[in-house]
Write a protein that holds these residues in place. Structure first.
Motif, PDB file in Angstrom:
ATOM      1  N   CYS A   1       5.347   5.779  12.822  1.00  0.00           N
ATOM      2  CA  CYS A   1       4.833   5.113  11.558  1.00  0.00           C
ATOM      3  C   CYS A   1       4.579   3.708  11.937  1.00  0.00           C
ATOM      4  O   CYS A   1       6.706   3.499  12.306  1.00  0.00           O
ATOM      5  N   SER A   2       4.186   3.072  11.738  1.00  0.00           N
ATOM      6  CA  SER A   2       4.448   1.484  11.378  1.00  0.00           C
ATOM      7  C   SER A   2       3.718   0.898  10.557  1.00  0.00           C
ATOM      8  O   SER A   2       2.366   1.003   9.916  1.00  0.00           O
ATOM      9  N   LEU A   3       3.662  -0.747   9.972  1.00  0.00           N
ATOM     10  CA  LEU A   3       2.815  -1.410   9.384  1.00  0.00           C
ATOM     11  C   LEU A   3       1.772  -2.324  10.093  1.00  0.00           C
ATOM     12  O   LEU A   3       1.028  -2.484   9.481  1.00  0.00           O
ATOM     13  N   SER A   4       2.361  -2.499  11.610  1.00  0.00           N
ATOM     14  CA  SER A   4       1.521  -3.198  12.482  1.00  0.00           C
ATOM     15  C   SER A   4       0.201  -2.327  13.495  1.00  0.00           C
ATOM     16  O   SER A   4       1.271  -0.083  13.312  1.00  0.00           O
ATOM     17  N   ALA A   5      -0.637  -2.417  13.792  1.00  0.00           N
ATOM     18  CA  ALA A   5      -1.489  -1.125  14.218  1.00  0.00           C
ATOM     19  C   ALA A   5      -1.099  -0.425  15.477  1.00  0.00           C
ATOM     20  O   ALA A   5      -0.560  -1.377  16.335  1.00  0.00           O
ATOM     21  N   GLN A   6      -1.049   0.295  15.993  1.00  0.00           N
ATOM     22  CA  GLN A   6      -0.736   0.948  17.715  1.00  0.00           C
ATOM     23  C   GLN A   6       0.438   0.393  17.492  1.00  0.00           C
ATOM     24  O   GLN A   6       1.064   0.737  19.259  1.00  0.00           O
ATOM     25  N   ALA A   7       1.318   1.015  16.683  1.00  0.00           N
ATOM     26  CA  ALA A   7       2.709   0.496  17.554  1.00  0.00           C
ATOM     27  C   ALA A   7       3.508   1.518  17.610  1.00  0.00           C
ATOM     28  O   ALA A   7       3.113   3.275  17.333  1.00  0.00           O
ATOM     29  N   GLN A   8       4.015   2.066  18.650  1.00  0.00           N
ATOM     30  CA  GLN A   8       4.873   2.561  19.152  1.00  0.00           C
ATOM     31  C   GLN A   8       5.647   2.499  20.567  1.00  0.00           C
ATOM     32  O   GLN A   8       6.522   1.732  21.016  1.00  0.00           O
ATOM     33  N   VAL A   9       7.176   3.268  19.917  1.00  0.00           N
ATOM     34  CA  VAL A   9       8.391   2.514  21.380  1.00  0.00           C
ATOM     35  C   VAL A   9       8.260   4.284  22.886  1.00  0.00           C
ATOM     36  O   VAL A   9       7.732   4.891  22.002  1.00  0.00           O
ATOM     37  N   GLU A  10       8.035   3.882  23.589  1.00  0.00           N
ATOM     38  CA  GLU A  10       7.609   4.054  25.006  1.00  0.00           C
ATOM     39  C   GLU A  10       9.084   4.175  25.518  1.00  0.00           C
ATOM     40  O   GLU A  10      10.238   2.933  25.502  1.00  0.00           O
ATOM     41  N   VAL A  11       9.190   5.476  25.833  1.00  0.00           N
ATOM     42  CA  VAL A  11      10.602   5.541  26.844  1.00  0.00           C
ATOM     43  C   VAL A  11      10.661   5.207  28.195  1.00  0.00           C
ATOM     44  O   VAL A  11       9.991   6.569  28.782  1.00  0.00           O
ATOM     45  N   LEU A  12      11.310   4.139  29.084  1.00  0.00           N
ATOM     46  CA  LEU A  12      10.811   4.865  30.356  1.00  0.00           C
ATOM     47  C   LEU A  12      12.209   5.261  30.867  1.00  0.00           C
ATOM     48  O   LEU A  12      12.705   5.751  30.274  1.00  0.00           O
ATOM     49  N   ALA A  13      12.020   5.572  32.460  1.00  0.00           N
ATOM     50  CA  ALA A  13      12.688   6.805  33.295  1.00  0.00           C
ATOM     51  C   ALA A  13      14.163   6.339  33.118  1.00  0.00           C
ATOM     52  O   ALA A  13      15.116   7.555  33.333  1.00  0.00           O
ATOM     53  N   ASP A  14      14.272   4.962  33.455  1.00  0.00           N
ATOM     54  CA  ASP A  14      16.298   4.722  32.511  1.00  0.00           C
ATOM     55  C   ASP A  14      16.569   4.495  31.837  1.00  0.00           C
ATOM     56  O   ASP A  14      17.775   3.720  31.534  1.00  0.00           O
ATOM     57  N   GLY A  15      15.665   5.212  30.848  1.00  0.00           N
ATOM     58  CA  GLY A  15      16.396   4.752  29.319  1.00  0.00           C
ATOM     59  C   GLY A  15      15.820   3.573  28.855  1.00  0.00           C
ATOM     60  O   GLY A  15      16.354   3.486  26.697  1.00  0.00           O
ATOM     61  N   THR A  16      14.720   3.032  29.170  1.00  0.00           N
ATOM     62  CA  THR A  16      14.809   1.422  28.449  1.00  0.00           C
ATOM     63  C   THR A  16      13.398   2.383  26.721  1.00  0.00           C
ATOM     64  O   THR A  16      13.234   2.485  27.783  1.00  0.00           O
ATOM     65  N   LEU A  17      14.051   1.062  26.242  1.00  0.00           N
ATOM     66  CA  LEU A  17      13.325   1.587  25.044  1.00  0.00           C
ATOM     67  C   LEU A  17      12.767   0.165  24.518  1.00  0.00           C
ATOM     68  O   LEU A  17      12.952  -1.052  25.334  1.00  0.00           O
ATOM     69  N   GLN A  18      10.802   0.409  24.464  1.00  0.00           N
ATOM     70  CA  GLN A  18       9.673  -0.450  24.991  1.00  0.00           C
ATOM     71  C   GLN A  18       8.696  -1.070  23.667  1.00  0.00           C
ATOM     72  O   GLN A  18       8.582   1.113  23.759  1.00  0.00           O
ATOM     73  N   THR A  19       8.499  -1.239  23.039  1.00  0.00           N
ATOM     74  CA  THR A  19       7.716  -1.428  22.211  1.00  0.00           C
ATOM     75  C   THR A  19       7.254  -2.217  22.132  1.00  0.00           C
ATOM     76  O   THR A  19       6.989  -3.694  22.060  1.00  0.00           O
ATOM     77  N   GLN A  20       5.493  -2.574  21.788  1.00  0.00           N
ATOM     78  CA  GLN A  20       4.478  -3.486  21.428  1.00  0.00           C
ATOM     79  C   GLN A  20       4.372  -4.096  20.074  1.00  0.00           C
ATOM     80  O   GLN A  20       4.513  -2.925  18.705  1.00  0.00           O
ATOM     81  N   ALA A  21       4.601  -5.357  19.554  1.00  0.00           N
ATOM     82  CA  ALA A  21       4.933  -5.413  18.021  1.00  0.00           C
ATOM     83  C   ALA A  21       3.216  -7.230  18.128  1.00  0.00           C
ATOM     84  O   ALA A  21       3.958  -7.432  18.918  1.00  0.00           O
ATOM     85  N   CYS A  22       2.667  -6.681  17.462  1.00  0.00           N
ATOM     86  CA  CYS A  22       2.262  -8.702  17.232  1.00  0.00           C
ATOM     87  C   CYS A  22       2.264  -8.744  15.260  1.00  0.00           C
ATOM     88  O   CYS A  22       2.667  -7.996  14.566  1.00  0.00           O
ATOM     89  N   ALA A  23       1.832  -9.864  15.308  1.00  0.00           N
ATOM     90  CA  ALA A  23       2.419 -10.624  14.306  1.00  0.00           C
ATOM     91  C   ALA A  23       0.891 -11.866  14.150  1.00  0.00           C
ATOM     92  O   ALA A  23       0.630 -12.291  15.433  1.00  0.00           O
ATOM     93  N   TYR A  24       0.485 -11.478  12.401  1.00  0.00           N
ATOM     94  CA  TYR A  24      -0.282 -12.551  12.268  1.00  0.00           C
ATOM     95  C   TYR A  24      -0.704 -14.569  12.184  1.00  0.00           C
ATOM     96  O   TYR A  24       0.180 -14.440  12.037  1.00  0.00           O
ATOM     97  N   GLY A  25      -1.091 -14.528  13.271  1.00  0.00           N
ATOM     98  CA  GLY A  25      -1.161 -16.191  13.566  1.00  0.00           C
ATOM     99  C   GLY A  25      -0.945 -16.725  14.847  1.00  0.00           C
ATOM    100  O   GLY A  25      -1.325 -15.983  15.821  1.00  0.00           O
ATOM    101  N   ARG A  26      -0.381 -18.105  15.046  1.00  0.00           N
ATOM    102  CA  ARG A  26      -0.134 -18.468  16.027  1.00  0.00           C
ATOM    103  C   ARG A  26       1.618 -19.038  15.854  1.00  0.00           C
ATOM    104  O   ARG A  26       1.789 -19.352  15.219  1.00  0.00           O
ATOM    105  N   GLY A  27       1.433 -19.608  16.627  1.00  0.00           N
ATOM    106  CA  GLY A  27       3.232 -20.449  17.327  1.00  0.00           C
ATOM    107  C   GLY A  27       3.891 -19.769  16.670  1.00  0.00           C
ATOM    108  O   GLY A  27       4.595 -18.389  16.693  1.00  0.00           O
ATOM    109  N   SER A  28       5.472 -21.046  16.660  1.00  0.00           N
ATOM    110  CA  SER A  28       6.694 -19.922  16.191  1.00  0.00           C
ATOM    111  C   SER A  28       6.767 -19.110  15.316  1.00  0.00           C
ATOM    112  O   SER A  28       7.635 -18.260  15.350  1.00  0.00           O
TER     113      SER A  28
END
Length: 455
Positions: A11-38
């Motif tokens: 569950c997440s505040l951002s849509a489609q948030a998930q954590v993926e576990v890769l073969a070597d144990g690396t944790l990976q996720t996609q994250a988005c925030a509204y807007g542009r720039g820094s």
């Protein structure tokens, strides 16, 4: 390309948030925030950290399964083991905002700025070597405790206390390692009656009596029965670093920085003062400890040998350590300077000097091992309204141990050990004794580091 073996949706505040576990144990996720720039990029990074924290909090193992979430068990054993070893380190690092994360190039997705963020446990090294841990407020540790019913406490209660003590001791060990302290006392092993205690264990034992102020929270992960009615439990405890460091530093200061009065003949006196100064130990006449040395010439025909005895004692006469030289190493013809010459030769001997320094270090460490220095508290007997409660009141004070009560003339004298400085004890006594003493009891007077008196 690394194959993706496991996916855990959270569950997440951002849509489609998930954590993926890769073969070597690396944790990976996609994250988005509204807007542009820094600003948007910073927001996406923060969102990714939050997702990884949620994952780590909910998964102690990469092989766990539940009705809500499932992870593949096809990961390599090395990857699974590494995750479990580094889980608490990753969690603490993310909470501190200092763990190394890998970020992809930001990309636009409608009105959002998105990033791929990954965390590889193998990039962290050994947990105790992480400098960023010094910035964390809490440290999570998993420990095992054992207990049997005794002293009116259940086996489970004693097992929990044992586990909490081990948790505190483990974090003390991490802190001591990070300090890279030059003093040998931090790694000293004390042997007494076939029992060996390291400084890490010693401080952990001393602090564990107040673990309620150091353990922020803890939970039992599993338990099992042992022989003879014993219980073994595995707990995960969260230890608060700030109060632990403060209290551990105070205990170390009792080992490394009590004021010491040196009573010894020259040139031994200068040798002892030099060693004390090198250890950061203050030397002065108004002191709570005495370093007492004596020398004696031993006649061997026309020659003389020298016997040296050095001990560390408190003002109550308790001896914490003693060193004696080997007189047979050197004999010199008798003359008016023979004692000074023999003393200089013995102190120049590397083996003799090293043995002396080891004995001194053990002595100062035993001050803590025994629960601090002995103090005497003198109370006018006629102003004790409830003398029968004095022992109980003093025994419940934090840092106080080995309380004994006796009479001396018109005073009731309480002898006790306290693992803090005399000023702290005086403040604690003023508060604690109000309920069992007359209202006209004077303020406490600190006569020296050994004696505190009421009038």
């Amino acid at each position: 390309m690394i194959k993706k073996l496991g996916v855990l949706a959270l569950c997440s505040l951002s849509a489609q948030a998930q954590v993926e576990v890769l073969a070597d144990g690396t944790l990976q996720t996609q994250a988005c925030a509204y807007g542009r720039g820094s600003t948007a990029i910073t927001g996406a990074k923060a969102q990714a950290s939050a997702e990884l924290i949620r994952f780590l909090q909910g998964n102690k193992s990469l092989t766990m399964q539940s009705a809500q979430q499932q992870l593949t068990t096809d990961l390599t054993d090395d990857a699974t083991s590494l995750y479990e070893q580094q889980r608490s380190v990753m969690l603490e690092g993310l909470n501190a905002g200092a763990v190394p994360l890998n970020y992809s190039v930001p990309r636009l997705n409608g009105n959002d700025t998105c990033m791929t963020v990954s965390l590889n446990p193998s990039n962290l090294g050994e947990p105790v070597e992480q400098n960023w841990q010094q910035a964390t407020q809490n440290i999570s540790v998993t420990v095992i405790g054992q207990g049997w019913q005794k002293q009116g406490k259940t086996a489970l209660s004693n097992a929990e206390q044992d586990a909490l003590q081990r948790a505190v001791s483990q974090v003390v060990g991490v802190w001591l390692t990070q300090q890279h302290t030059q003093s040998s006392s931090t790694s000293l092993s004390i042997s007494d009656d076939n029992e060996s205690t390291t400084m890490q264990e010693l401080i952990g034992q001393q602090l564990s009596s107040h673990s309620e102020g150091l353990i922020k929270e803890w939970q039992t992960l599993q338990s099992k029965q042992l022989e003879n009615g014993g219980v073994e439990i595995t707990i995960m405890a969260v230890v608060e670093k700030a109060p632990l460091i403060q209290q551990a530093s105070q205990l170390l200061s009792m080992i490394g920085s009590p004021r010491v009065h040196v009573i010894a003949p020259e040139p031994l006196k200068t040798e002892l003062k030099t060693w004390l100064n090198e250890q950061g130990i203050e030397v002065g006449a108004a002191a709570s400890l005495e370093l007492y040395a004596r020398s004696e010439l031993v006649k061997r025909d026309n020659n003389r040998q020298l016997r040296l005895i050095v001990d560390v004692r408190d003002l109550a006469g308790n001896i914490y350590g003693k060193w004696q030289n080997d007189p047979s190493l050197m004999a010199l013809p008798n003359d008016e300077n023979v004692k000074t010459d023999l003393m200089a030769v013995h102190l120049a001997s590397e083996s003799q000097s090293a043995a002396l320094h080891r004995a001194l270090t053990v002595a100062f460490t035993k001050v803590v091992a025994r629960g601090g220095l002995v103090r005497e508290v003198l109370l006018p007997s006629k102003k004790l309204t409830q003398p029968e409660k004095l022992y109980d009141v003093l025994s419940t004070l934090g840092g106080v141990s080995d309380v004994s009560i006796h009479k001396r003339s018109d005073y009731t004298v309480a002898s006790l050990r306290f693992k803090g400085n005399t000023g702290e004890l005086a403040n604690a006594l003023d508060q604690a004794l109000m309920t069992i003493t007359a209202k006209n009891l004077s303020k406490i007077t600190v006569e020296d580091d050994f004696t505190l008196r009421y009038k």
